[in-house]
Design an enzyme around this catalytic site. Structure first.
Site, PDB file in Angstrom:
ATOM      1  N   ARG A   1      -2.263  -5.806  -8.383  1.00 46.31           N
ATOM      2  CA  ARG A   1      -1.160  -6.737  -8.153  1.00 46.31           C
ATOM      3  C   ARG A   1      -1.074  -7.788  -9.246  1.00 46.31           C
ATOM      4  O   ARG A   1      -0.001  -8.127  -9.712  1.00 46.31           O
ATOM      5  CB  ARG A   1      -1.333  -7.443  -6.801  1.00 46.31           C
ATOM      6  CG  ARG A   1      -1.046  -6.553  -5.617  1.00 46.31           C
ATOM      7  CD  ARG A   1      -1.547  -7.167  -4.354  1.00 46.31           C
ATOM      8  NE  ARG A   1      -2.985  -7.433  -4.459  1.00 46.31           N
ATOM      9  CZ  ARG A   1      -3.753  -7.822  -3.463  1.00 46.31           C
ATOM     10  NH1 ARG A   1      -3.226  -8.030  -2.295  1.00 46.31           N
ATOM     11  NH2 ARG A   1      -5.047  -8.024  -3.644  1.00 46.31           N
TER      12      ARG A   1
ATOM     13  N   HIS B   1       0.841  -1.208   0.000  1.00 48.36           N
ATOM     14  CA  HIS B   1       0.000   0.000   0.000  1.00 48.36           C
ATOM     15  C   HIS B   1       0.875   1.257   0.000  1.00 48.36           C
ATOM     16  O   HIS B   1       0.610   2.224  -0.713  1.00 48.36           O
ATOM     17  CB  HIS B   1      -0.876   0.059   1.270  1.00 48.36           C
ATOM     18  CG  HIS B   1      -1.951  -0.967   1.358  1.00 48.36           C
ATOM     19  ND1 HIS B   1      -2.130  -1.752   2.477  1.00 48.36           N
ATOM     20  CD2 HIS B   1      -2.924  -1.335   0.491  1.00 48.36           C
ATOM     21  CE1 HIS B   1      -3.175  -2.552   2.298  1.00 48.36           C
ATOM     22  NE2 HIS B   1      -3.665  -2.326   1.098  1.00 48.36           N
TER      23      HIS B   1
ATOM     24  N   LYS C   1     -18.478  -5.120   8.493  1.00 51.19           N
ATOM     25  CA  LYS C   1     -17.331  -5.981   8.174  1.00 51.19           C
ATOM     26  C   LYS C   1     -16.366  -5.990   9.360  1.00 51.19           C
ATOM     27  O   LYS C   1     -15.927  -4.937   9.821  1.00 51.19           O
ATOM     28  CB  LYS C   1     -16.639  -5.422   6.913  1.00 51.19           C
ATOM     29  CG  LYS C   1     -15.842  -6.476   6.178  1.00 51.19           C
ATOM     30  CD  LYS C   1     -15.316  -5.942   4.860  1.00 51.19           C
ATOM     31  CE  LYS C   1     -14.056  -6.672   4.466  1.00 51.19           C
ATOM     32  NZ  LYS C   1     -13.321  -6.009   3.409  1.00 51.19           N
TER      33      LYS C   1
ATOM     34  N   SER D   1      -3.213  -7.543   3.109  1.00 49.86           N
ATOM     35  CA  SER D   1      -3.433  -7.372   4.555  1.00 49.86           C
ATOM     36  C   SER D   1      -3.895  -8.692   5.169  1.00 49.86           C
ATOM     37  O   SER D   1      -3.488  -9.053   6.280  1.00 49.86           O
ATOM     38  CB  SER D   1      -4.490  -6.307   4.818  1.00 49.86           C
ATOM     39  OG  SER D   1      -4.095  -5.086   4.269  1.00 49.86           O
TER      40      SER D   1
HETATM   41  O1  PNS Z   1      -9.050  -2.517   0.305  1.00 53.44           O
HETATM   42  P1  PNS Z   1     -10.377  -2.953  -0.241  1.00 53.44           P
HETATM   43  O2  PNS Z   1     -11.141  -3.671   0.819  1.00 53.44           O
HETATM   44  O3  PNS Z   1     -10.230  -3.736  -1.522  1.00 53.44           O
HETATM   45  O4  PNS Z   1     -11.189  -1.610  -0.596  1.00 53.44           O
HETATM   46  C1  PNS Z   1     -12.475  -1.691  -1.141  1.00 53.44           C
HETATM   47  C2  PNS Z   1     -13.163  -0.297  -1.158  1.00 53.44           C
HETATM   48  C3  PNS Z   1     -13.192   0.301   0.218  1.00 53.44           C
HETATM   49  C4  PNS Z   1     -12.401   0.617  -2.087  1.00 53.44           C
HETATM   50  C5  PNS Z   1     -14.614  -0.520  -1.717  1.00 53.44           C
HETATM   51  O5  PNS Z   1     -15.239  -1.515  -0.982  1.00 53.44           O
HETATM   52  C6  PNS Z   1     -15.464   0.754  -1.684  1.00 53.44           C
HETATM   53  O6  PNS Z   1     -15.204   1.694  -2.385  1.00 53.44           O
HETATM   54  N1  PNS Z   1     -16.505   0.754  -0.833  1.00 53.44           N
HETATM   55  C7  PNS Z   1     -17.380   1.892  -0.682  1.00 53.44           C
HETATM   56  C8  PNS Z   1     -18.781   1.592  -1.144  1.00 53.44           C
HETATM   57  C9  PNS Z   1     -18.996   1.974  -2.585  1.00 53.44           C
HETATM   58  O7  PNS Z   1     -18.704   3.081  -3.016  1.00 53.44           O
HETATM   59  N2  PNS Z   1     -19.568   1.034  -3.386  1.00 53.44           N
HETATM   60  C10 PNS Z   1     -19.877   1.259  -4.783  1.00 53.44           C
HETATM   61  C11 PNS Z   1     -18.738   1.032  -5.735  1.00 53.44           C
HETATM   62  S1  PNS Z   1     -18.026  -0.576  -5.667  1.00 53.44           S
END
Ligand code: PNS
Length: 167
Positions: A90, A17, A41, A128
């Site tokens: 990745r 990250h 979560k 993570s």
């Molecule tokens: O590190 P991660 O868990 O892959 O991050 C995922 C994240 C937080 C970027 C994604 O879950 C997110 O943007 N959640 C917010 C909800 C949202 O906007 N949903 C609609 C588009 S997917």
């Protein structure tokens, strides 16, 4: 002013990250790390712990800000007048999920672009989830996460184990 939002769970922040974040600050005037707060979560670190950890390891870089959000990512990006969401890639296995998210976000808010930064080869295997697994099983995570994250993670695991024994 070019503003990017780098969103994620960051439970916890890894060196992978950090690599994406440092590289993105060369493309943007400001990069806001947006830590998702999703009470549904289960996370190992609380939202405040995750934000504080990232602040601590990025405080040398004046272009980085750290905040948290709940709700839609594009709403957070719009509120902060960001032009782009930054995501690290990745491997091909990340691609389906990332493309779906990028297209959905673009449908919700066409003004916000998603840009992908390819992970540096030495971090391709890092996540993570795997870091937590290795640490919980007593493996060495040195060099895979920032020093401060390593200490906090080991501390967190010890206190979780102690709490479990006291039950
Ligand atoms: O590190 P991660 O868990 O892959 O991050 C995922 C994240 C937080 C970027 C994604 O879950 C997110 O943007 N959640 C917010 C909800 C949202 O906007 N949903 C609609 C588009 S997917």
């Amino acid at each position: 002013m070019r503003i990017g939002v780098y969103p994620g769970s960051f439970d916890p922040l890894t060196n992978g990250h950090l690599d994406i974040l440092e590289r993105s600050t060369k493309l943007f005037d400001r990069v806001i790390v947006a830590v998702i707060h999703n009470p549904q979560k289960q996370a190992l670190f609380t939202i405040n712990e995750r934000v504080d950890l990232i602040k601590e390891v990025t405080n040398h870089n004046p272009k980085v800000e750290v905040d948290y959000f709940s709700g839609l990512l594009v709403d957070f990006a719009c509120r902060h007048e960001a032009q782009a969401v930054i995501r690290g890639l990745r491997a091909v296995s990340d691609f389906d999920y990332e493309m779906q998210m990028a297209l959905l976000n673009s449908k919700l808010c066409p003004e916000v672009e998603t840009i992908f930064i390819i992970s540096s080869p030495q971090y391709i295997f890092l996540s993570s989830t795997k870091i937590k697994e290795v640490a919980m099983l007593g493996g060495c995570i040195h060099g895979l996460v920032p020093q401060h994250v390593e200490s906090m993670l080991l501390q967190k695991i010890q206190s979780t184990e102690k709490n479990a024994c006291n039950k």
